[in-house]
Write an enzyme that holds these catalytic residues in place. Structure first.
Site, PDB file in Angstrom:
ATOM      1  N   ARG A 210      -3.174   4.980  -3.694  1.00  0.00           N
ATOM      2  CA  ARG A 210      -4.685   5.523  -3.538  1.00  0.00           C
ATOM      3  C   ARG A 210      -5.111   6.528  -2.405  1.00  0.00           C
ATOM      4  NH1 ARG A 210      -7.902   0.333  -0.642  1.00  0.00           N
ATOM      5  NH2 ARG A 210      -6.452  -1.025  -2.386  1.00  0.00           N
TER       6      ARG A 210
ATOM      7  N   GLU B 225      -7.965   6.165  16.573  1.00  0.00           N
ATOM      8  CA  GLU B 225      -6.395   5.057  15.553  1.00  0.00           C
ATOM      9  C   GLU B 225      -5.840   4.974  16.472  1.00  0.00           C
ATOM     10  OE1 GLU B 225      -7.913   8.672  14.759  1.00  0.00           O
ATOM     11  OE2 GLU B 225      -8.864   7.552  12.581  1.00  0.00           O
TER      12      GLU B 225
ATOM     13  N   ARG C 125       1.161   9.562  16.028  1.00  0.00           N
ATOM     14  CA  ARG C 125       0.291   9.892  15.051  1.00  0.00           C
ATOM     15  C   ARG C 125      -0.363  11.319  15.609  1.00  0.00           C
ATOM     16  NH1 ARG C 125      -4.939   9.849  14.178  1.00  0.00           N
ATOM     17  NH2 ARG C 125      -7.414  10.195  15.406  1.00  0.00           N
TER      18      ARG C 125
ATOM     19  N   ARG D 273      -3.576  16.960   4.827  1.00  0.00           N
ATOM     20  CA  ARG D 273      -2.879  16.976   6.434  1.00  0.00           C
ATOM     21  C   ARG D 273      -1.747  17.109   6.667  1.00  0.00           C
ATOM     22  NH1 ARG D 273      -6.661  19.116  10.206  1.00  0.00           N
ATOM     23  NH2 ARG D 273      -7.629  20.865   9.085  1.00  0.00           N
TER      24      ARG D 273
ATOM     25  N   GLY E 119      -3.477  13.673  15.195  1.00  0.00           N
ATOM     26  CA  GLY E 119      -5.313  13.768  14.714  1.00  0.00           C
ATOM     27  C   GLY E 119      -6.202  14.864  15.746  1.00  0.00           C
ATOM     28  N   SER E 120      -7.370  14.611  15.593  1.00  0.00           N
ATOM     29  CA  SER E 120      -8.330  15.197  16.396  1.00  0.00           C
ATOM     30  C   SER E 120      -8.966  14.811  17.433  1.00  0.00           C
ATOM     31  CB  SER E 120      -9.299  16.202  15.379  1.00  0.00           C
ATOM     32  OG  SER E 120     -10.096  14.704  14.452  1.00  0.00           O
TER      33      SER E 120
ATOM     34  N   ASP F  46     -14.342  17.977  19.221  1.00  0.00           N
ATOM     35  CA  ASP F  46     -15.285  18.697  19.430  1.00  0.00           C
ATOM     36  C   ASP F  46     -15.063  18.730  21.039  1.00  0.00           C
ATOM     37  OD1 ASP F  46     -14.536  16.047  16.987  1.00  0.00           O
ATOM     38  OD2 ASP F  46     -16.120  15.697  18.495  1.00  0.00           O
TER      39      ASP F  46
ATOM     40  N   ARG G 218      -9.081  25.110  12.938  1.00  0.00           N
ATOM     41  CA  ARG G 218      -8.829  23.157  13.064  1.00  0.00           C
ATOM     42  C   ARG G 218      -6.960  23.691  12.230  1.00  0.00           C
ATOM     43  NH1 ARG G 218     -12.581  18.755  12.404  1.00  0.00           N
ATOM     44  NH2 ARG G 218     -14.137  20.343  13.159  1.00  0.00           N
TER      45      ARG G 218
ATOM     46  N   GLY H 159      -4.281  11.294   9.799  1.00  0.00           N
ATOM     47  CA  GLY H 159      -5.411  11.048   9.727  1.00  0.00           C
ATOM     48  C   GLY H 159      -5.563  11.473   7.786  1.00  0.00           C
TER      49      GLY H 159
ATOM     50  N   HIS I 251       0.838  -0.675   0.285  1.00  0.00           N
ATOM     51  CA  HIS I 251      -0.089  -0.029  -0.456  1.00  0.00           C
ATOM     52  C   HIS I 251       1.067   1.389  -0.348  1.00  0.00           C
ATOM     53  CE1 HIS I 251      -2.448  -3.008   2.181  1.00  0.00           C
ATOM     54  NE2 HIS I 251      -3.648  -2.903   1.060  1.00  0.00           N
TER      55      HIS I 251
HETATM   56  N1  HPA Z   1     -15.911  10.515  17.270  1.00  0.00           N
HETATM   57  C1  HPA Z   1     -14.043  10.067  17.037  1.00  0.00           C
HETATM   58  N2  HPA Z   1     -13.701  10.306  16.496  1.00  0.00           N
HETATM   59  C2  HPA Z   1     -13.051  11.584  16.900  1.00  0.00           C
HETATM   60  C3  HPA Z   1     -13.578  13.039  17.578  1.00  0.00           C
HETATM   61  C4  HPA Z   1     -15.388  11.694  17.686  1.00  0.00           C
HETATM   62  O1  HPA Z   1     -16.122  12.650  18.580  1.00  0.00           O
HETATM   63  N3  HPA Z   1     -13.580  13.795  16.952  1.00  0.00           N
HETATM   64  C5  HPA Z   1     -12.597  13.653  16.658  1.00  0.00           C
HETATM   65  N4  HPA Z   1     -12.501  12.641  16.779  1.00  0.00           N
END
Ligand code: HPA
Length: 234
Positions: A43, A181, A87, A24, A89-90, A204, A217, A20, A4
């Site tokens: 991909r 993840e 990692r 980004r 990420g958010s 969030d 972000r 992710g 991959h």
């Molecule tokens: N759920 C799962 N993954 C996430 C969320 C969430 O609310 N926000 C950012 N990544």
């Protein structure tokens, strides 16, 4: 080439940052690395290698969810010799004490399952971060004055969750935030003797129903990239 990842042997650094979102990865490489070169387009899961303060770094998208991340983490380690995987990420906050834009560093992960569950069978393996990376990232975040929380995170299998009762249990048990993840990243890294960490920005808030505007972000994401780079080479 692995199945991959299209990079040639030697094109991937021992230190890999894994957002992710592949776009980004492109933004971070173009913003923070010197001489970034695209080493993977398979991909559309873009990856770039460049240098940061003279050190070689790869920034490779992982995709969303543990099965996708698992493929990239396995190939980065087994086929390209990656040793440190971070990692970036958010996450969604699960505690009132955690606010939008704060940074959450995953010390350990709670999960219903991971792609590795079948290997462990009856064993409840506890995916945990590399302590040296964890400490270095917490120090780097503190030096920047970014509000930072270090603790348990929830690596969920679904974004559109139908089990609010589970979230309540995790909030009760002090889990800081949900993402999708880290548990598998920590597990795969442990299997191959590599270092791993997840550094997350709160995008969030599950309890407050708030979300970060998309313009904010990018800024928060940039903070994480710098914290990850400082931690990797501290
Ligand atoms: N759920 C799962 N993954 C996430 C969320 C969430 O609310 N926000 C950012 N990544």
């Amino acid at each position: 080439m692995s199945i991959h990842i299209g990079a040639k042997p030697g094109e991937i650094a021992e230190t890999v940052l894994m957002p992710g979102d592949p776009l980004r990865a492109k933004w971070a490489a173009e913003t923070f690395l010197d001489d970034p070169v695209c080493i993977n387009e398979v991909r559309g899961m873009l990856g770039f290698t460049g240098t940061w303060k003279g050190r070689r770094v790869t920034i490779q998208g992982s995709g969303m969810g543990m099965p996708s991340l698992s493929i990239y983490a396995n190939e980065l380690i087994r086929d390209y010799g990656a040793k440190t995987l971070i990692r970036i990420g958010s996450c969604g906050a699960m505690q009132e004490s955690v606010a939008l834009r704060d940074i959450v560093i995953g010390m350990a992960c709670t999960a219903m399952s991971t792609p590795s569950l079948g290997f462990f069978k009856e064993l409840s393996f506890a995916p945990c971060a590399d302590y040296g990376l964890l400490r270095a990232a917490a120090d780097a975040a503190a030096a920047r004055g970014t509000p930072t929380h270090v603790g348990n995170i929830y690596s969920a299998d679904v974004f559109y969750d139908e089990r609010p009762d589970l979230n309540e249990q995790m909030t009760r048990h002090g889990v800081l935030a949900v993402e999708m993840e880290a548990a598998e990243l920590y597990t795969v890294a442990a299997r191959f003797g590599c270092r791993a960490l997840a550094i997350l920005t709160v995008s969030d808030h599950l309890l407050r129903g708030e979300a970060l505007p998309s313009a904010d972000r990018q800024t928060s994401f940039g903070d994480m990239v710098e914290i990850a780079l400082e931690a990797a080479f501290s």
